[in-house]
Enzyme design. Sequence first.
Site, mmCIF file in Angstrom:
data_model
loop_
_atom_site.group_PDB
_atom_site.id
_atom_site.type_symbol
_atom_site.label_atom_id
_atom_site.label_comp_id
_atom_site.label_asym_id
_atom_site.label_seq_id
_atom_site.Cartn_x
_atom_site.Cartn_y
_atom_site.Cartn_z
ATOM 1 N N GLU A 176 54.494 42.603 90.579
ATOM 2 C CA GLU A 176 55.226 42.194 89.349
ATOM 3 C C GLU A 176 54.301 42.185 88.141
ATOM 4 O OE1 GLU A 176 58.312 41.942 89.969
ATOM 5 O OE2 GLU A 176 58.523 41.157 91.999
ATOM 6 N N GLY A 215 52.203 52.471 87.753
ATOM 7 C CA GLY A 215 52.780 51.192 88.148
ATOM 8 C C GLY A 215 52.896 50.320 86.907
ATOM 9 N N GLU A 258 55.799 54.644 90.674
ATOM 10 C CA GLU A 258 55.683 56.007 91.200
ATOM 11 C C GLU A 258 54.232 56.218 91.618
ATOM 12 O OE1 GLU A 258 57.285 58.747 88.307
ATOM 13 O OE2 GLU A 258 59.307 57.901 88.523
HETATM 14 C C1 LIG Z 1 52.435 45.499 98.492
HETATM 15 C C2 LIG Z 1 53.039 45.987 97.228
HETATM 16 C C3 LIG Z 1 54.406 45.909 97.024
HETATM 17 C C4 LIG Z 1 54.982 46.426 95.859
HETATM 18 N N1 LIG Z 1 56.352 46.387 95.711
HETATM 19 C C5 LIG Z 1 56.914 47.039 94.662
HETATM 20 C C6 LIG Z 1 58.348 47.154 94.563
HETATM 21 O O1 LIG Z 1 59.099 46.602 95.380
HETATM 22 N N2 LIG Z 1 58.872 47.905 93.566
HETATM 23 C C7 LIG Z 1 58.079 48.517 92.626
HETATM 24 O O2 LIG Z 1 58.617 49.174 91.738
HETATM 25 N N3 LIG Z 1 56.721 48.401 92.674
HETATM 26 C C8 LIG Z 1 56.129 47.681 93.666
HETATM 27 N N4 LIG Z 1 54.756 47.573 93.753
HETATM 28 C C9 LIG Z 1 53.938 48.254 92.753
HETATM 29 C C10 LIG Z 1 53.258 47.293 91.798
HETATM 30 O O3 LIG Z 1 54.188 46.782 90.892
HETATM 31 C C11 LIG Z 1 52.137 48.097 91.118
HETATM 32 O O4 LIG Z 1 51.147 48.369 92.105
HETATM 33 C C12 LIG Z 1 51.537 47.329 89.969
HETATM 34 O O5 LIG Z 1 52.450 47.227 88.908
HETATM 35 C C13 LIG Z 1 50.250 48.004 89.463
HETATM 36 O O6 LIG Z 1 50.451 49.357 89.251
HETATM 37 P P1 LIG Z 1 49.427 50.438 89.851
HETATM 38 O O7 LIG Z 1 49.201 50.097 91.277
HETATM 39 O O8 LIG Z 1 49.942 51.792 89.540
HETATM 40 O O9 LIG Z 1 48.095 50.200 89.082
HETATM 41 P P2 LIG Z 1 47.719 50.844 87.665
HETATM 42 O O10 LIG Z 1 48.821 50.660 86.709
HETATM 43 O O11 LIG Z 1 47.219 52.232 87.905
HETATM 44 O O12 LIG Z 1 46.511 49.907 87.236
HETATM 45 C C14 LIG Z 1 45.190 50.052 87.778
HETATM 46 C C15 LIG Z 1 44.291 49.030 87.084
HETATM 47 O O13 LIG Z 1 44.257 49.292 85.666
HETATM 48 C C16 LIG Z 1 44.657 48.135 84.950
HETATM 49 N N5 LIG Z 1 45.411 48.529 83.754
HETATM 50 C C17 LIG Z 1 46.490 49.355 83.654
HETATM 51 N N6 LIG Z 1 46.901 49.448 82.390
HETATM 52 C C18 LIG Z 1 46.062 48.683 81.643
HETATM 53 C C19 LIG Z 1 45.973 48.360 80.249
HETATM 54 N N7 LIG Z 1 46.836 48.843 79.354
HETATM 55 N N8 LIG Z 1 44.987 47.514 79.858
HETATM 56 C C20 LIG Z 1 44.108 46.991 80.758
HETATM 57 N N9 LIG Z 1 44.147 47.252 82.088
HETATM 58 C C21 LIG Z 1 45.115 48.076 82.520
HETATM 59 C C22 LIG Z 1 45.539 47.350 85.927
HETATM 60 O O14 LIG Z 1 45.613 45.982 85.573
HETATM 61 C C23 LIG Z 1 44.801 47.587 87.236
HETATM 62 O O15 LIG Z 1 43.713 46.713 87.318
HETATM 63 C C24 LIG Z 1 54.159 47.003 94.866
HETATM 64 C C25 LIG Z 1 52.770 47.051 95.062
HETATM 65 C C26 LIG Z 1 52.213 46.549 96.213
HETATM 66 C C27 LIG Z 1 50.714 46.651 96.413
#
Ligand SMILES: Cc1cc2nc3c(=O)[nH]c(=O)nc-3n(C[C@H](O)[C@H](O)[C@H](O)COP(=O)(O)OP(=O)(O)OC[C@H]3O[C@@H](n4cnc5c(N)ncnc54)[C@H](O)[C@@H]3O)c2cc1C
Length: 401
Positions: free
Chosen positions: A379, A135, A131
């Site tokens: 993923e 992520g 959302e």
């Molecule tokens: C091109 C693309 C295609 C995608 N396709 C899909 C799809 O088909 N379906 C779907 O559902 N999603 C999809 N995604 C989403 C993707 O799974 C998420 O972007 C990813 O899981 C990271 O979530 P976020 O972007 O919200 O980052 P965040 O969760 O906000 O993380 C930001 C940073 O904080 C770090 N972080 C977060 N939590 C912790 C913790 N507990 N400890 C240490 N570090 C932490 C992360 O590693 C990252 O470096 C896609 C993303 C992209 C860019």
Amino acid sequence: MSRLARTHGLTDVQREILSTVREFVDKEILPVATELEHRDEYPQDIVDGLRELGLFGLTIPEEYGGLGESLLTYALCVEEIARGWMSVSGIINTHFIVAYMLKQHGTREQKEFFLPRMAAGDVRGAFSMSEPALGSDVSAITSRAVRDGDEYVLTGQKMWLTNGGTSSLVAVLVRSDEGHPEGTAPHRSMTTFLVEKEPGFGEVRPGLTIPGKIDKMGYKGVDTTELIMDGLRVPADRVLGGATGRGFYQMMDGVEVGRVNVAARGCGVAQRAFELGVRYAQQRQAFGRQIAQHQAIQFKLAEMATKVEAAHAMMVNAARKKDSGERNDLEAGMAKYLASEYCKEVVEDAFRIHGGYGFSKEYEIERLYREAPMLLIGEGTAEIQKMIIGRRLLEEYRFQG
Ligand SMILES: Cc1cc2nc3c(=O)[nH]c(=O)nc-3n(C[C@H](O)[C@H](O)[C@H](O)COP(=O)(O)OP(=O)(O)OC[C@H]3O[C@@H](n4cnc5c(N)ncnc54)[C@H](O)[C@@H]3O)c2cc1C
């Protein structure tokens, strides 16, 4: 066939499938990939070709019209395809995950209704957990489903759907509190809905809007979208597996095979980067000899090839573990983590070998350089993989003192 990244112990059928896919990649994908990517154009002809090869049904059981192949066969095909163009592997991956979730968790009626059409490539899958505000932290999902008679009414905004526009079936994870009293752990009050829709953009079904493509730095050609649900009515028989509250586990199961897939993509992109680097190193002259004859460049090639080999071995190990019926979250997490990091490093080394030309859009390495970072995120990020790996290690090596 390359000297690197060979897989031992394959069956004749696996070898035949892989050589067909490699031939398709060399003839139909590599010659057009960079041009299409620069135009951010959906590779319709390539997708039609993959469909003819039966790749959309590769892992779907034969009783539902698929080829019934293993995760290993699938991952090796993905590796080949990503060597040609990573976006194409993205087009089949979400489809594969949804088909896998249906096969593992769907009711008989759901399998019979969706899987034959998915095997034929007529219905194409996307999956949606992320959302705008989350992520990594899937348990914080705020999209909701409320029961209304024989239907559920879904509301909320989803983000980052690979194939959001081109798919016709989306597995959507939302919170459904029905039957789960206040205080239920967040992951126990989540449900996966199988949402059918028309491919395309705009209001694709009453209450469901796919606004348009997100403009990305790489991974172009494949559409990535938002998804907005505003009073979307979904029949109760479209709850995956027929019971609410199981969605989190179903999605995590899907993501686990997805991780092997992302590892395979990393392997494929890294292999292509190595091929480009080793070729250019023997074409370019500097200080009176091929740059490949300078030890610094040879060391780079040695490091790149070692990383290609290691990532491939870990990816194959993770796939084989899953195929044997064993839990593979540790191996999948390690393979995804290592292959995506190595991929980024191998691509960067190939880019450096190209000198200034690597910065030109005329050279394929420029595309790979923009594609590799996506594998660090999709993923589950590196940090999330390390959390999974760390927790599992502490389970395995629990101190008994
Ligand atoms: C091109 C693309 C295609 C995608 N396709 C899909 C799809 O088909 N379906 C779907 O559902 N999603 C999809 N995604 C989403 C993707 O799974 C998420 O972007 C990813 O899981 C990271 O979530 P976020 O972007 O919200 O980052 P965040 O969760 O906000 O993380 C930001 C940073 O904080 C770090 N972080 C977060 N939590 C912790 C913790 N507990 N400890 C240490 N570090 C932490 C992360 O590693 C990252 O470096 C896609 C993303 C992209 C860019």
